[in-house]
Every structure is written in structure tokens, then in C-alpha cells.
Write a protein that holds these residues in place. Structure first.
Motif, PDB file in Angstrom:
ATOM      1  N   ASP A  71      10.103   1.116   4.372  1.00  0.00           N
ATOM      2  CA  ASP A  71       9.270   0.506   5.411  1.00  0.00           C
ATOM      3  C   ASP A  71       9.168  -1.002   5.194  1.00  0.00           C
ATOM      4  O   ASP A  71       9.242  -1.794   6.134  1.00  0.00           O
ATOM      5  CB  ASP A  71       7.858   1.116   5.385  1.00  0.00           C
ATOM      6  N   GLY A  75      10.901  -4.232   7.504  1.00  0.00           N
ATOM      7  CA  GLY A  75      10.015  -5.151   8.207  1.00  0.00           C
ATOM      8  C   GLY A  75       8.765  -4.543   8.810  1.00  0.00           C
ATOM      9  O   GLY A  75       8.145  -5.121   9.692  1.00  0.00           O
ATOM     10  N   LYS A  76       8.377  -3.342   8.356  1.00  0.00           N
ATOM     11  CA  LYS A  76       7.178  -2.755   8.954  1.00  0.00           C
ATOM     12  C   LYS A  76       5.927  -3.061   8.148  1.00  0.00           C
ATOM     13  O   LYS A  76       4.803  -2.856   8.610  1.00  0.00           O
ATOM     14  CB  LYS A  76       7.358  -1.241   9.076  1.00  0.00           C
ATOM     15  N   LEU A  77       6.122  -3.524   6.910  1.00  0.00           N
ATOM     16  CA  LEU A  77       4.974  -3.840   6.070  1.00  0.00           C
ATOM     17  C   LEU A  77       5.128  -5.270   5.563  1.00  0.00           C
ATOM     18  O   LEU A  77       6.228  -5.706   5.221  1.00  0.00           O
ATOM     19  CB  LEU A  77       4.916  -2.903   4.856  1.00  0.00           C
ATOM     20  N   ASP A  81       0.657  -6.010   2.021  1.00  0.00           N
ATOM     21  CA  ASP A  81       0.374  -4.602   2.327  1.00  0.00           C
ATOM     22  C   ASP A  81       1.250  -3.691   1.482  1.00  0.00           C
ATOM     23  O   ASP A  81       0.782  -2.668   0.968  1.00  0.00           O
ATOM     24  CB  ASP A  81       0.628  -4.316   3.817  1.00  0.00           C
ATOM     25  N   VAL A  85      -0.113  -0.757  -1.032  1.00  0.00           N
ATOM     26  CA  VAL A  85       0.201   0.665  -0.838  1.00  0.00           C
ATOM     27  C   VAL A  85       1.051   1.184  -1.994  1.00  0.00           C
ATOM     28  O   VAL A  85       0.812   2.273  -2.532  1.00  0.00           O
ATOM     29  CB  VAL A  85       0.941   0.878   0.504  1.00  0.00           C
TER      30      VAL A  85
ATOM     31  N   ARG B 346       1.867   5.436  11.302  1.00  0.00           N
ATOM     32  CA  ARG B 346       2.762   6.485  11.748  1.00  0.00           C
ATOM     33  C   ARG B 346       2.032   7.824  11.817  1.00  0.00           C
ATOM     34  O   ARG B 346       2.338   8.656  12.672  1.00  0.00           O
ATOM     35  CB  ARG B 346       3.965   6.581  10.817  1.00  0.00           C
ATOM     36  N   PRO B 408       8.909   4.969  14.949  1.00  0.00           N
ATOM     37  CA  PRO B 408       9.809   4.295  14.003  1.00  0.00           C
ATOM     38  C   PRO B 408       9.409   2.847  13.709  1.00  0.00           C
ATOM     39  O   PRO B 408       9.817   2.305  12.687  1.00  0.00           O
ATOM     40  CB  PRO B 408      11.165   4.327  14.728  1.00  0.00           C
ATOM     41  N   ALA B 409       8.643   2.237  14.590  1.00  0.00           N
ATOM     42  CA  ALA B 409       8.388   0.804  14.428  1.00  0.00           C
ATOM     43  C   ALA B 409       7.139   0.502  13.614  1.00  0.00           C
ATOM     44  O   ALA B 409       6.827  -0.650  13.361  1.00  0.00           O
ATOM     45  CB  ALA B 409       8.266   0.152  15.806  1.00  0.00           C
ATOM     46  N   ILE B 410       6.403   1.522  13.245  1.00  0.00           N
ATOM     47  CA  ILE B 410       5.211   1.266  12.430  1.00  0.00           C
ATOM     48  C   ILE B 410       5.281   2.071  11.147  1.00  0.00           C
ATOM     49  O   ILE B 410       5.995   3.052  11.049  1.00  0.00           O
ATOM     50  CB  ILE B 410       3.909   1.600  13.192  1.00  0.00           C
ATOM     51  N   ALA B 411       4.507   1.616  10.168  1.00  0.00           N
ATOM     52  CA  ALA B 411       4.624   2.174   8.826  1.00  0.00           C
ATOM     53  C   ALA B 411       3.630   3.313   8.615  1.00  0.00           C
ATOM     54  O   ALA B 411       2.704   3.512   9.386  1.00  0.00           O
ATOM     55  CB  ALA B 411       4.380   1.077   7.789  1.00  0.00           C
ATOM     56  N   TRP B 412       3.855   4.045   7.540  1.00  0.00           N
ATOM     57  CA  TRP B 412       2.891   5.061   7.126  1.00  0.00           C
ATOM     58  C   TRP B 412       1.625   4.380   6.638  1.00  0.00           C
ATOM     59  O   TRP B 412       1.640   3.236   6.239  1.00  0.00           O
ATOM     60  CB  TRP B 412       3.466   5.918   6.001  1.00  0.00           C
ATOM     61  N   ARG B 414      -0.752   2.504   6.927  1.00  0.00           N
ATOM     62  CA  ARG B 414      -1.420   1.407   7.630  1.00  0.00           C
ATOM     63  C   ARG B 414      -0.378   0.361   7.957  1.00  0.00           C
ATOM     64  O   ARG B 414       0.333  -0.102   7.083  1.00  0.00           O
ATOM     65  CB  ARG B 414      -2.492   0.800   6.719  1.00  0.00           C
ATOM     66  N   ALA B 415      -0.277   0.031   9.216  1.00  0.00           N
ATOM     67  CA  ALA B 415       0.715  -0.967   9.597  1.00  0.00           C
ATOM     68  C   ALA B 415       0.058  -2.329   9.682  1.00  0.00           C
ATOM     69  O   ALA B 415      -1.083  -2.454  10.118  1.00  0.00           O
ATOM     70  CB  ALA B 415       1.327  -0.600  10.937  1.00  0.00           C
ATOM     71  N   ASN B 423       7.706  -5.978  15.559  1.00  0.00           N
ATOM     72  CA  ASN B 423       8.638  -4.847  15.650  1.00  0.00           C
ATOM     73  C   ASN B 423       8.816  -4.334  17.052  1.00  0.00           C
ATOM     74  O   ASN B 423       9.788  -3.641  17.342  1.00  0.00           O
ATOM     75  CB  ASN B 423       8.172  -3.698  14.752  1.00  0.00           C
TER      76      ASN B 423
END
Lengths: 118, 752, 138
Positions: A71, A75-77, A81, A85, B346, B408-412, B414-415, B423
Motif C-alpha cells: 500500500d 502511494g496509498k499511505l 501513516d 501502521v 478499504r 483499490p485506491a485506498i489503504a487498509w 486508515r487512508a 489516487n
């Protein structure tokens, strides 16, 4: 003639069924050490199950750590962050490993993961 | 031999009873050998039912018409392939197939979990054997596959012509595999509640079973749609018929379960929800099986008038009551402290996905059972039609597609908001581009279809971005060439990227559905040879008629056959030949259609209608040869951008043609079909000399092939997602991870 | 707002939305549904402008084709009252005299007009697993 064939076949099926289904019951009467481990105790069953569960939890936790890294790299985090995590997840993983070690010390070699008798 | 079959069924019943007792005794006393014996009872059941199935199969292949099921669905002239498949063309035979498949799949499942989650598996074994016992009891007491008639009739009735399509015969085993596979997660779910063990190991085990059920059920549903479209004379692939819906419902809950299971795995949440989904999937599968056999709902599939309705209702009531009881009494164990951290995660997207899927299930369930509900509440039975279903499922499907692009564009967990915004730039851009392209291309009407296309663009953008970034990240780490990096990326993250591929497949499928249902051109009219019709951008011309005569006896080697051949030789245009298409039709009348677009030739189509013989003397010596149920053979030209579909209903009842049949009925004996075939040949050549106007149904649908392509992509993606990582990778992974975890823990402690 | 309160609010909102949607669904299903009637019931109750699901058996010697329109009569399963239907659209393969059919009809004037492509023919009474005769959808 056909009746005879039917009777023979039916008996064959019956014999096969009885043989297959009774195998574990007959194996019990063999002394241990001849074949496989004999697990015959509720407590040992319980600790086997706990161990299997912890191992599954551990695998899931490793997968989570890898997923989080992916992730971050896609580029999602953000960096902060991700660090937060990731730290949490690794701490949880360590805790699971500790519990596994404790279990190992308590009942060493009890109930390895794998096929049992039969 | 039928006696052997009956003995097998009785033995199977005994084995089920024994297995249930042994498993429960074994798990409650901790005496593992008894649970093992119970598990082997399932293996034994599979063996016994294999023998029983073989007995029935052999009876079909040997034309043993003493067996009632053989006499009812087969005949000497039925082609061998259809004889073999006719085993499940009857109620009794299909019950045997169901029980057999269930025993096979259960044996495999129990074999693969031997030594793991023993207590759960023991309870699951008991439940599986309970199902087995139920179906076998049905066969022993209600619908006996091995019932015989003495003396045996000389010939069977033959297979219903509607079933003489290969896809039609493969559809039941596929669908039954899907249904029976749904009972396995149900059994393991109930087993987990009974053993009070709903944990990580259970998740690992049940995910595989739930996936297998989802996989095969999905294929079964898709095959059914494909068969309906390409073989039936209707031209559609989905009609919201009760039985179609019944197969879709457990698939939807299965899909929801596969998603929410991931949340339980990561956060330990949603245990009650997941267990309920698993129980619902199995119950819906049993309800689907029941729907087809009980005739409680007016559906084309309804077999009506059977006494199986009551036992099934009892079973379903037991399942529902038992499920509720188990969940309620185990709710303490299922409680969790964890909650979803953030709505922009997610987990939240997965939860939304679950809610939409359950919403879909509710809509479809309500609409399907509405005749019963309305009768119970108002005293008047009413039914809702496809427009009502569409009204609610289309918006829900749109939301579902949108979610599969958001996930798909956000994380587990906490985004990061800023990241999330970034994204979504590409996916939104692709969606807007799609919209512009559509508007520029002149597509203004059908807002829902346009919305679906834009959502599809959004998803393609989102998932495409994921693949692109993943490859880029991999290349940064491992310095591989792009294609190698792509393969490695997918291999090392099968669940994620396999899942992405599945979503692409689903979206492609929905695009196909949207396009083909919204932008279809249809025409239904009568044409005579030489005439043509416009359908959409295509012109379809009726070039000439075709006729072929296929007696179901060897025309070369009998006296009557030789006479027939002589007559046929003098009648140009009518073909006489062996039944190479194995349709079994006595007479086939059809047309040659020429399809052109803007003057350019596109395809030549050969639709026809087959007329079959019946066994009814009242129809006359000639009439009965074509008096059986006619079956339309559609002609289809498939392309990536559009399908051209045609069906013909030739007019066989003009006064001239009817005169031939009546004359034949009066003068020719019923007992000699060879002479009757001469009249049929005369009928065919009369038809060819002056073909009357025939009714044609012509459809041009865009993007139908995308539905089947999307399905194949889903299959491929699913296999990738479930494929186990090579154990070497796993070991390396765990060793390295352990080391890093240890190092990280120190860091974490230092930070804390 | 503390997290627990936020969660409760979310739950309440979600449940309310679900209840509202479900109610809308249930309400519209009753108004959008077509009652299933036998011919004798249809003759008694039919109102012009409403569509009904006519279920019954195709009467012998009543089938006649007039160009694109198929005329046939549907009788009660037990015999008795029969209703004539003028139907356009695809005719399923199994359709013939004596078979059970379901067709959506609307009363127009003195006639019953069959809705296009709504004719469903059920499998013959002797049990055979024919998973689909044919179904038309509009």
C-alpha cells in the motif's frame, strides 16, 4: 445368474464400507509406536488446535505487513501513516510469536500440524 | 441390477446414520478414532453413491428400459452422449447426481482438512452426512431412481428435444457442483459454532471451500445464461426467472462472504456477520435446489406436482431455525472489541460492498418469492416482472461497480486523505474521458448504460493505476524489466492482483450487459425468400429456404430407406441424410440468411426449426412423425463488437402442406414409419418448391461477447487469487518476516 | 463527538436508510405486481388498463395465426371458462394445444391483448426435467 452377480457386488460394497469405516477403530488397538502418533486426549487436542490457530494468525499478520508495505509503495499511505501502521502490525506480530513460543514451551512436540491417524 | 442400486441407497442411509453418531460421539468424548471413523463414513458414502450412479449410468447405456427413469428419458435412438447425460434429466436421477456430487466434494474437503480443526471438522462431518441422509431418504421414499417396471417396455420415450444440446447436459452437473459445494462451508460454519471455534484457522480452511462454491456456482450460472442465449429461441440471457434467481442468490452471499472474511482476518471483526453469511449461502443453495423441484413457483423450470415440496420446506425450516439458534447462543464468543477505524479505509469499502450485495439479495429474494408472499398476505397471487427487478438491481449494480474502483485506491485500516485524493485523479479522469467519448460518439439516451460505462472507466483507471504503480514499485526494488516485474508482482501478491483481475472481469461483464440490453435492435416479422429487413445498421436478406429430412433409422440399408433415397434424389434442394447434428429431428426447415452492413457482406446464417416425432398415434401415421415438440435452432454470428442473432419459425401449416399430411395420415399405416417418411419427404420438397412466408426473429446486440469474456476473466482472476503461494516462498517469507518483526518490535518499543 | 457516539450515530443512520429503502421496495412491489388469474377469475375481475398473468391450458382447436398475431384461447386447468387472447411476439417452442401457459394480458375493449414476448409455456405435465422451455421477457 444376474441375481448372483448382484448379491456378490452388494456384499463386496458392504465389505469395503465396513473395512474403510472401521479402520481408525481397529488402529486404536494397535500399540503406539507402530504407526503414527496417537492423539487421544481432549487436552492435547485443544492445544493442537490453539497452536494451529496461532500459526494461522501469524501467517495472516505477515500478510498484513506485506500488504501494508505494498500500500505504501503504491502511494496509498503517506510515510508517517505507513510507519505508524507498520509499527503497530509488527508489535502485534511479535506478540503472536511470543504466544507461540510460550505454547511450544508448555507442550513441546504436541500435535504437529499435519495429517492425523486415518 | 436395480436391486444393487436400491441396496446401495439403503446402505448409504445406514452409513449416514452411523457417521453422524460416530462423529458426534468422537468429538464430545475426545476419542479421535471415532471422529476419524465418521470422516471415513463420508468417503464410504462417496464410494457407495459412485456404485449406485454407475448402475444407473450403465442402465442408460444398455437401454435397460425396465428402469423407469431410463424408459422416461431415453430411447434406443438417442445418441450415446445424450444417453449418458440423460441420467440427470429426471427428478430421480438428478437427486442421485446431487447426492453423489455432494459426497465427492465433501470427501475431498474432509480429506484436505484431515488433522486440522478436528472438532469443527467432526461436527461438519455430521452435518454433511445429515444432508446426505436427507437426499438419500428422498430417493428411498419419494422419488426412486431404481424403480422398475416388469415387463420392461420395448422402447423408451426418448430425451426431450429441448435437452439435446451439449451445453444443456453439462449445465446441471456444473450447477449442482456449485450448489453442493455451498453446503460444505455451511457445514463448517455450523460446525465452528457448535465447537465454539470461529478463529484464524477456521478462516483459512473455510475460505477455500467458499471460493470453490463461489467459483463453480458462478460458472454454472454463466453457462446457463450462455445456453439460454445461444440455444433457446428467445434470444436473451437473463430473464429474472425464479430458478435463475435461485442460483444467483447464494453466489451473491458467497461474494459478500469472500470480501468480509478478509476483514475478519485482519481485524477480528464481523464474526457474527460472516457466520451468518456462510449459513445463508448454504440455506439459499438448498432453497434453490428446492425451488426447481417443488413447483411452488410458476416458472418454466417448475416441475410441478411432485411431493418433494414438504420435505424440503421442513429441511429449510430446520436450517434457518438452527442457524438462528446457533448464532444467538454463541454470540458471546463472536463478540469483538475492534471497530472500523475510519470510513476512508478499504475495510469500509468492503463493508459497503457487503451491504450492497445483501441489498441485492433482498431485492431478488423478495421479487422471486413475491407470488407466495402476496398470496399469503393478500390472498391473491401476484408476480413482479423483469422491469421491477431491473429498477432496483441496476442502481445497486452501479454502486457495486463504483466500489470496486474505490477499494483499490485506498489503504487498509486508515487512508491518508491527501493520498486518497491523489489516487482518485486518474480513475475520475478516465471516467470523464469515457463520458466525453460517449457523448461525442452520439450516445445520448439510456442514462443508466452511460453511467455504467463511466463507472467502468473509473474502475479500469483505478485498477490500471494499481498495476502500473505496483510494477513501478517492484522495478524500483528489484530492477527487473517491466513484463518480468508484472509477473513477479502478481505472483507475490496473488490475492490482491488476482482479485483486481476478477473485478476487471466483472466490470467487463456488466459493460456487456448494459450495452446489449440498452442498445439492442430487434425485429420480428414475416419474410418470404428474396425479402430483406433492416435491423440496426445491418440488412438481413432471406436468400432461400432449406429443408432436410433425417429418418431415425438407417436410410441406406432398409427397403423403405432406399425408396426414400430414390425419391429424394429426384427432389433437388431437399437433403436427406443421417442425423449428423444428432438433433433427432425428423424434419428440419430453415433458411439461408445473408447479413450485410453498408453493402458489405458480414455473415451467412442458417437458422432452422426441427420437428420431432411423438409417440401419439392420434396424430396420424404421418402427423406423428413431426408432431412432437418443435425446437428452434438459432443461428448466431458473434463478434467482439456485436452479435447478430436469428431464429426462424417456418410455416408448416399452409393448406397445401397440411393436405399432404392429411393424405398421408389417411393412406399410410402407422406401423411403418418408413412409408410415412416418404410423405415427409414430399412435404419437404413441397415446402422447398414454394416456401411460404416464415416468421423471423432478428436481434443485433452490441457487446454480448463481453459478457462471456468478462466471465472468463473472472475465472482466470479467481484462479490466480486462490492459487497457493509456493511453499518455498512462504518459508522464506516467514523467516525474513520474523527477523524484521523482531527488529521492528524493538523500534516500536523504542518509539513508544 | 466521541468514537462510541459516532459509531452509534452511524449505525442508526445506516439502519434508517435500510428501513426506508426496504419499505419503498416492498411498497412498490405490491403496486407493480400483476395478479395471477385463471380464465374464470379473469372474466370475473379483469379491469381494462391493468395487466394480469393469465394461467391456464391452451384450448384444443383454438390456435390460429393471423400474420404477426397469434390467436388462441386459454381455459381453466379443470376445464370450463376460456378466454381468447390475441398475442404478438415470440412463441416458445413447446407451445401447443393442451399445454399450460402463462401470458400477460390486458383487457382492451372486449378483447384480451397479450403483452409482447410475455408468453411462457410450461413443461408438459409428465415430469421431465426440461430446465427451460422458453421464456420471453419484454
Amino acid at each position: 445368474m444376474e441375481a448372483l452377480i448382484v448379491i456378490i457386488l452388494a456384499l463386496a460394497v458392504l465389505m469395503a464400507v465396513i473395512f474403510v469405516v472401521s479402520a481408525p477403530l481397529r488402529a486404536v488397538h494397535r500399540p503406539p509406536g507402530v504407526g503414527g502418533v496417537r492423539i487421544n486426549d481432549v487436552q492435547i487436542n485443544q492445544s493442537t488446535a490453539d497452536r494451529a490457530d496461532l500459526e494461522a494468525t501469524r501467517e495472516a499478520k505477515y500478510r498484513e505487513i506485506r500488504d501494508t508495505e505494498l500500500d505504501y509503495r503504491t502511494g496509498k499511505l503517506s510515510q508517517e501513516d505507513y510507519a505508524a501502521v507498520d509499527g503497530t502490525l509488527r508489535a502485534e506480530a511479535v506478540e503472536i510469536l511470543d504466544r507461540l513460543q510460550a505454547l511450544e514451551r508448555e507442550s513441546p512436540g504436541a500435535g504437529e500440524l499435519g495429517p492425523g491417524p486415518g | 441390477m436395480a436391486a444393487l442400486g436400491r441396496v446401495c441407497l439403503l446402505l448409504a442411509l445406514v452409513v449416514c446414520a452411523y457417521g453422524i453418531g460416530a462423529s458426534i460421539y468422537g468429538v464430545r468424548t475426545g476419542r479421535v478414532e471415532w471422529s476419524e471413523s465418521g470422516r471415513r463414513a463420508v468417503y464410504a458414502l462417496a464410494g457407495i453413491l459412485t456404485v449406485a450412479f454407475a448402475v444407473l449410468e450403465v442402465a442408460f447405456l444398455r437401454n435397460d428400459f425396465a428402469f423407469n427413469t431410463v424408459a422416461d428419458t431415453s430411447s434406443r435412438t438417442t445418441p450415446t452422449f445424450y444417453k449418458a447425460a440423460a441420467v440427470w434429466a429426471s427428478q430421480e436421477g438428478s437427486l442421485l447426481l446431487w447426492a453423489w456430487l455432494m459426497s465427492l466434494w465433501s470427501s475431498l474437503a474432509l480429506f484436505l482438512t484431515r488433522g486440522r480443526i478436528r472438532d469443527v471438522a467432526a461436527y461438519a462431518t455430521a452435518i454433511i452426512l445429515g444432508f446426505g441422509g436427507f437426499f438419500i431418504s428422498l430417493m428411498v421414499f419419494y422419488a426412486q431412481p431404481f424403480a422398475i417396471t416388469n415387463p420392461a417396455p420395448p422402447e423408451g420415450v426418448g430425451l426431450d428435444p429441448l435437452l439435446r444440446f451439449p451445453t444443456m447436459m453439462i449445465h446441471p452437473p456444473m450447477l449442482y457442483s456449485g450448489y453442493t459445494l455451498c453446503t460444505i462451508p455451511l457445514a463448517f460454519g455450523m460446525g465452528a459454532l457448535l465447537a465454539r471455534r470461529v478463529d484464524a484457522e477456521w478462516i483459512r480452511v473455510i475460505r477455500k471451500f467458499a471460493f470453490a462454491a463461489w467459483f463453480f456456482l458462478g460458472i454454472g450460472v454463466l453457462l446457463g445464461a450462455r445456453w439460454s442465449y445461444s440455444e433457446l429461441g428467445w434470444g436473451g440471457y437473463w430473464g429474472w426467472d425464479a430458478v435463475e434467481n435461485a442460483a444467483l442468490l447464494p453466489w451473491l452471499t458467497g461474494t459478500a462472504f469472500l470480501h468480509s472474511l478478509m476483514i475478519q482476518e485482519k481485524r477480528g471483526m464481523l464474526k457474527v456477520w460472516n457466520v451468518s453469511l456462510v449459513l445463508a449461502t448454504g440455506t439459499l443453495a438448498i432453497m434453490g435446489t428446492f425451488l426447481v423441484r417443488s413447483g411452488i413457483l410458476d416458472s418454466i423450470h417448475a416441475f410441478g406436482g411432485q411431493t418433494l415440496g414438504v420435505p424440503f420446506v421442513v429441511l429449510i425450516a430446520v436450517l434457518i431455525a438452527g442457524s438462528i439458534y446457533l448464532v444467538v447462543t454463541r454470540r458471546e464468543m463472536l463478540r469483538t472489541e475492534h471497530r472500523i477505524d475510519s470510513l476512508i479505509s478499504r475495510e469500509a469499502a468492503f463493508l459497503a460492498n457487503n451491504l450492497v450485495l445483501v441489498g441485492l439479495v433482498f431485492v431478488i429474494l423478495w421479487g422471486t418469492y413475491f407470488p407466495l408472499i402476496s398470496e399469503a398476505l393478500t390472498g391473491q397471487e401476484s408476480a413482479v416482472g423483469p422491469p421491477w427487478f431491473d429498477r432496483y438491481t441496476v442502481p445497486l449494480a452501479l454502486i457495486l461497480v463504483l466500489l470496486s474502483g474505490i477499494g483499490p485506491a485506498i489503504a487498509w485500516r486508515r487512508a491518508s486523505i491527501a493520498n486518497a485524493r491523489r489516487n482518485f485523479v486518474t480513475p475520475v479522469a478516465v471516467a470523464l474521458l469515457t463520458l466525453c467519448a460517449l457523448l461525442i460518439g452520439g450516445v445520448h439516451q439510456k442514462p443508466f448504460a452511460i453511467a455504467m460505462f463511466c463507472c467502468a472507466g473509473f474502475v479500469f483507471g483505478s485498477i490500471g493505476q494499481e498495476f502500473f504503480r505496483g510494477v513501478r514499485a517492484r522495478r524500483a526494488m528489484a530492477h527487473e524489466a517491466a513484463p518480468v516485474a508484472l509477473v513477479a508482482l502478481v505472483r507475490r501478491n496473488r490475492r490482491r492482483y488476482g482479485g483486481y483481475i476478477v473485478h476487471i472481469g466483472i466490470v467487463v461483464l456488466f459493460v456487456g450487459v448494459a450495452a446489449s440490453s440498452s442498445f439492442q435492435h430487434e425485429s420480428e416479422l414475416g419474410l418470404s425468400p428474396g425479402q430483406s429487413s433492416r435491423v440496426g445498421a445491418y440488412t438481413i436478406r432471406y436468400v432461400r429456404a432449406t429443408a432436410s429430412v433425417s429418418p431415425d433409422y438407417d436410410s441406406a440399408n432398409t427397403q423403405g430407406g432406399r425408396e426414400l433415397s430414390a425419391i429424394m434424389r429426384s427432389q433437388p434442394g431437399v437433403t436427406l441424410g443421417p442425423d449428423t447434428a444428432h438433433t433427432g429431428a425428423t424434419l428440419s426447415l430453415g433458411a439461408v440468411l445473408d447479413v450485410t452492413k453498408h453493402g458489405r457482406h458480414v455473415a451467412t446464417l442458417y437458422p432452422s426449426e426441427g420437428f420431432y416425432s411423438s409417440e401419439e398415434p392420434t396424430q396420424g401415421s404421418v402427423g406423428h412423425l413431426i408432431g412432437g415438440q418443435p425446437v428452434s435452432h438459432v443461428a448466431l454470428d458473434s463478434g467482439v463488437t456485436r452479435d447478430v442473432w436469428t431464429a426462424i419459425a417456418p410455416n408448416i401449416e399452409t393448406p397445401r402442406l397440411k393436405r399432404i399430411v392429411t393424405l398421408g395420415d389417411k393412406t399410410l399405416p402407422y406401423s411403418n414409419p418408413a412409408e410415412g417418411m416418404v410423405a415427409i419427404a414430399a412435404l419437404a420438397s413441397a415446402y422447398m418448391r414454394n416456401p411460404p412466408q416464415a416468421q423471423f426473429h432478428l436481434i443485433v446486440s452490441p457487446l454480448v461477447m463481453w459478457i462471456w469474456l468478462g466471465g472468463m476473466i473472472v475465472v482466470g482472476g479467481g484462479l490466480i487469487a486462490i492459487w497457493p503461494a509456493p511453499s518455498a516462498v512462504r518459508r522464506r517469507l516467514s523467516v525474513r518476516s520474523r527477523a524484521r518483526a523482531g527488529a521492528g518490535a524493538e523500534q516500536g518499543l523504542a518509539r513508544a | 463527538m466521541n468514537p462510541a457516539r459516532k459509531r452509534t450515530v452511524r449505525l442508526v443512520v445506516a439502519l434508517s436508510v435500510a428501513v426506508v429503502l426496504a419499505s419503498a421496495l416492498i411498497y412498490t412491489s405490491f403496486s407493480a405486481a400483476s395478479p395471477a388469474l385463471s380464465p374464470s377469475q379473469l372474466l370475473r375481475q379483469a379491469q381494462p388498463g391493468r395487466s394480469y398473468l393469465l394461467t391456464g391450458t391452451v384450448l384444443a382447436h383454438s390456435v390460429a395465426r393471423d400474420g404477426a398475431v397469434l390467436n388462441f384461447s386459454v381455459a381453466d386447468r379443470a376445464g370450463g371458462a376460456a378466454v381468447g387472447v390475441a398475442y404478438t411476439g415470440t412463441v416458445p417452442d413447446p407451445f401447443r394445444e393442451g399445454r399450460e401457459v402463462i401470458v400477460t394480458v390486458e383487457k382492451q375493449g372486449g378483447q384480451y391483448i397479450g403483452e409482447r414476448n410475455s408468453l411462457i409455456t410450461k413443461c408438459p405435465s409428465k415430469y421431465k426435467e426440461t430446465p427451460a422451455s422458453e421464456k420471453q421477457s419484454s
